[in-house]
Motif scaffolding. Structure first.
Motif, PDB file in Angstrom:
ATOM      1  N   UNK A 106       0.819  -1.216   0.000  1.00  0.00           N
ATOM      2  CA  UNK A 106       0.000   0.000   0.000  1.00  0.00           C
ATOM      3  C   UNK A 106       0.853   1.267   0.000  1.00  0.00           C
ATOM      4  N   UNK A 107       2.028   1.219   0.594  1.00  0.00           N
ATOM      5  CA  UNK A 107       2.944   2.353   0.483  1.00  0.00           C
ATOM      6  C   UNK A 107       3.360   2.548  -0.973  1.00  0.00           C
ATOM      7  N   UNK A 108       3.693   1.451  -1.643  1.00  0.00           N
ATOM      8  CA  UNK A 108       4.102   1.535  -3.050  1.00  0.00           C
ATOM      9  C   UNK A 108       2.927   1.949  -3.935  1.00  0.00           C
ATOM     10  N   UNK A 109       1.732   1.495  -3.590  1.00  0.00           N
ATOM     11  CA  UNK A 109       0.545   1.839  -4.375  1.00  0.00           C
ATOM     12  C   UNK A 109       0.217   3.331  -4.257  1.00  0.00           C
ATOM     13  N   UNK A 110       0.277   3.849  -3.044  1.00  0.00           N
ATOM     14  CA  UNK A 110      -0.067   5.260  -2.818  1.00  0.00           C
ATOM     15  C   UNK A 110       1.063   6.214  -3.190  1.00  0.00           C
ATOM     16  N   UNK A 147      -5.161   0.396   3.274  1.00  0.00           N
ATOM     17  CA  UNK A 147      -5.081  -1.040   3.561  1.00  0.00           C
ATOM     18  C   UNK A 147      -6.120  -1.488   4.586  1.00  0.00           C
ATOM     19  N   UNK A 148      -6.945  -0.577   5.059  1.00  0.00           N
ATOM     20  CA  UNK A 148      -7.855  -0.910   6.160  1.00  0.00           C
ATOM     21  C   UNK A 148      -8.818  -2.042   5.813  1.00  0.00           C
ATOM     22  N   UNK A 149      -9.306  -2.110   4.585  1.00  0.00           N
ATOM     23  CA  UNK A 149     -10.219  -3.204   4.220  1.00  0.00           C
ATOM     24  C   UNK A 149      -9.497  -4.549   4.269  1.00  0.00           C
ATOM     25  N   UNK A 151      -6.805  -5.242   6.074  1.00  0.00           N
ATOM     26  CA  UNK A 151      -6.507  -5.524   7.485  1.00  0.00           C
ATOM     27  C   UNK A 151      -7.745  -6.019   8.212  1.00  0.00           C
ATOM     28  N   UNK A 152      -8.903  -5.451   7.892  1.00  0.00           N
ATOM     29  CA  UNK A 152     -10.155  -5.925   8.492  1.00  0.00           C
ATOM     30  C   UNK A 152     -10.443  -7.371   8.087  1.00  0.00           C
ATOM     31  N   UNK A 153     -10.180  -7.693   6.825  1.00  0.00           N
ATOM     32  CA  UNK A 153     -10.408  -9.062   6.360  1.00  0.00           C
ATOM     33  C   UNK A 153      -9.477 -10.044   7.072  1.00  0.00           C
ATOM     34  N   UNK A 154      -8.226  -9.660   7.250  1.00  0.00           N
ATOM     35  CA  UNK A 154      -7.275 -10.504   7.984  1.00  0.00           C
ATOM     36  C   UNK A 154      -7.769 -10.719   9.412  1.00  0.00           C
ATOM     37  N   UNK A 155      -8.210  -9.633  10.048  1.00  0.00           N
ATOM     38  CA  UNK A 155      -8.714  -9.733  11.420  1.00  0.00           C
ATOM     39  C   UNK A 155      -9.947 -10.634  11.481  1.00  0.00           C
ATOM     40  N   UNK A 156     -10.854 -10.487  10.522  1.00  0.00           N
ATOM     41  CA  UNK A 156     -12.059 -11.315  10.512  1.00  0.00           C
ATOM     42  C   UNK A 156     -11.718 -12.792  10.339  1.00  0.00           C
ATOM     43  N   UNK A 157     -10.757 -13.102   9.466  1.00  0.00           N
ATOM     44  CA  UNK A 157     -10.366 -14.498   9.264  1.00  0.00           C
ATOM     45  C   UNK A 157      -9.707 -15.075  10.506  1.00  0.00           C
TER      46      UNK A 157
END
Length: 182
Positions: A106-110, A147-149, A151-157
């Motif tokens: 996400x750093x490279x993307x932004x 990256x929040x979406x 990170x949320x998916x990782x947390x949910x899994x």
């Protein structure tokens, strides 16, 4: 009535998402736009709350709350902005230590022009960004926002895996009752 409220909320959400996409880029909202809108919301809310509180206090003491509101809302906006920045930075640093490759993506993307895509894994640590400039910290916050979406998916899994293990362990001990037995 509830269905209408849910569909109205989804409609508003999609319009806000479209606005963020427009400000960020065409494919998904950028971290800059997300941070800007969320920061303005937090700072404005804090400004209103502190401004009204100071207006009430000044009104009791002096009979007029206008100057109290002016001073309180200014202090509230600055304080809310600084607090939001600190909280975002702390969460971004924690996410960097926990998921360095995702944050690098996400750093490279932004910020493709800064060369974050060429950083070694050893450099992708919170110490590097904590000791860095405010610009580098701001880049990390923007990357964390975008990256929040993920990170949320990782947390949910992870949560699903933990819950699954707990349910299996309790079922093995006979703690979980099936509803079919009733």
């Amino acid at each position: 009535m509830v269905d209408y409220e849910v569909s109205a909320a989804n409609s508003v959400s999609s319009h806000v998402s479209q606005l963020l996409r427009t400000i960020g880029n065409w494919s998904r909202p950028s971290g800059h736009g997300l941070y800007m809108f969320r920061s303005m919301f937090v700072a404005s809310s804090t400004a209103a709350l502190v401004g009204l509180s100071m207006a009430a206090a000044a009104g009791i003491l002096t009979g007029s709350g206008s100057l109290g509101f002016l001073v309180g809302s200014c202090l509230g906006f600055v304080g809310g902005s600084l607090h939001y920045y600190r909280m975002c930075l702390a969460q971004a640093l924690a996410s960097l230590d926990e998921h360095p490759r995702l944050m690098q993506l996400h750093l490279a993307y932004n910020f493709p022009w800064f060369g974050y895509q060429h950083m070694r894994v050893g450099q992708l640590r919170s110490d590097y960004f904590r000791a860095g400039s405010y610009a580098r910290q701001g880049n990390l916050i923007a990357a964390w926002q975008s990256a929040s979406a993920s990170l949320d998916e990782i947390h949910d899994r992870k949560t699903d895996l933990i819950l699954e293990a707990i349910i299996k362990r309790e079922a093995a001990r006979g703690v979980v009752d099936d509803k079919d037995k009733e």
